[in-house]
Design an enzyme around this catalytic site. Structure first.
Site, PDB file in Angstrom:
ATOM      1  N   PHE A 101      -5.575  -0.995  10.019  1.00 50.50           N
ATOM      2  CA  PHE A 101      -5.932  -0.667   8.649  1.00 50.50           C
ATOM      3  C   PHE A 101      -6.860   0.547   8.665  1.00 50.50           C
ATOM      4  CE2 PHE A 101      -3.947  -4.639   7.924  1.00 50.50           C
ATOM      5  CZ  PHE A 101      -3.439  -4.541   6.634  1.00 50.50           C
ATOM      6  N   ASN A 124      -9.847   1.390   7.933  1.00 55.45           N
ATOM      7  CA  ASN A 124     -11.198   1.349   8.492  1.00 55.45           C
ATOM      8  C   ASN A 124     -11.219   1.208  10.006  1.00 55.45           C
ATOM      9  OD1 ASN A 124     -11.773   1.407   5.784  1.00 55.45           O
ATOM     10  ND2 ASN A 124     -12.736  -0.589   5.708  1.00 55.45           N
ATOM     11  N   HIS A 142      -4.625   5.952  -1.435  1.00 53.55           N
ATOM     12  CA  HIS A 142      -5.228   5.941  -0.100  1.00 53.55           C
ATOM     13  C   HIS A 142      -4.202   6.277   0.987  1.00 53.55           C
ATOM     14  CE1 HIS A 142      -9.077   5.234   1.606  1.00 53.55           C
ATOM     15  NE2 HIS A 142      -8.930   3.987   2.007  1.00 53.55           N
ATOM     16  N   TYR A 167       0.808  -1.224   0.000  1.00 52.16           N
ATOM     17  CA  TYR A 167       0.000   0.000   0.000  1.00 52.16           C
ATOM     18  C   TYR A 167       0.841   1.273   0.000  1.00 52.16           C
ATOM     19  CZ  TYR A 167      -3.580  -3.310   1.467  1.00 52.16           C
ATOM     20  OH  TYR A 167      -4.434  -4.378   1.534  1.00 52.16           O
TER      21      TYR A 167
END
Length: 191
Positions: free
Chosen positions: A65, A67, A19, A14
């Site tokens: 993470f 969320n 993001h 990532y």
């Protein structure tokens, strides 16, 4: 003491994703101001303290993470004894054009799941947030999750470095001169 939390997902896959632009900003601030980030299992994050322009400041990257960012944010606020008016969260925003920035003193999650998690964990929307535009995909058939988790295009990568630099300037202004000054300078600039 003030606290800036950059949102993103942990893990190499990532690292350069859209993001994770919040992570990129915190890493850049850490490098510029020589604030080392160390793993803190109790705060579910990498974090460190330093000084920017005479202002005590903590920087943090949640290792939860996206969320679940609220878990780390809540622990960090307790660790550093931060009031909500001294918290800034840096995140991506699909609804802002690529490179646009918007800093606000409070507000809803706007559909951003990381912000939603923080709002739920803190029981308040009363903290500043710097949203950095990643734009929407040009093709409507692209899944939004795939889009935000993908790396920037070659063309965007060069611009992304400039965007991170501008976001660092905004964070420094917020830390040293406050939210109103930050909004006056950076919200106007991004239009």
């Amino acid at each position: 003491m003030k606290l800036i939390i950059g949102l993103g997902n942990p893990g190499r896959i990532y690292t350069e994703s859209r993001h994770n632009i919040g992570f990129s900003v915190i890493k850049a601030l850490s490098k510029i101001y020589k604030i080392p980030l160390k793993k803190d299992n109790n705060a579910f994050s990498l974090s460190g303290k330093g000084i920017i322009g005479g202002q005590g400041l903590a920087l943090a990257l949640p290792l939860t993470f996206m969320n679940l960012s609220g878990i780390a944010a809540s622990a960090l606020i307790k660790k550093y004894k931060i009031s909500l008016e001294n918290l800034l969260v840096v995140c991506d925003d699909l609804d802002l054009g690529f490179g646009a920035m918007k800093i606000r003193p409070a507000g809803s999650s706007g559909g951003h799941r990381g912000l939603k998690s923080i709002i739920e964990s803190l029981g308040s929307e009363g903290f500043a947030r710097l949203r950095i535009g990643i734009g929407r995909p040009m093709h409507r058939n692209i899944d939004m999750a795939d889009y935000v988790l993908a790396s920037f295009s070659k063309k965007e990568k060069g611009e992304a470095m400039e965007i991170v630099d501008a976001a660092c300037d905004c964070c420094r202004t917020w830390a040293t001169r406050g939210i109103t000054e930050s909004m006056n300078i950076f919200n106007r600039r991004s239009k």
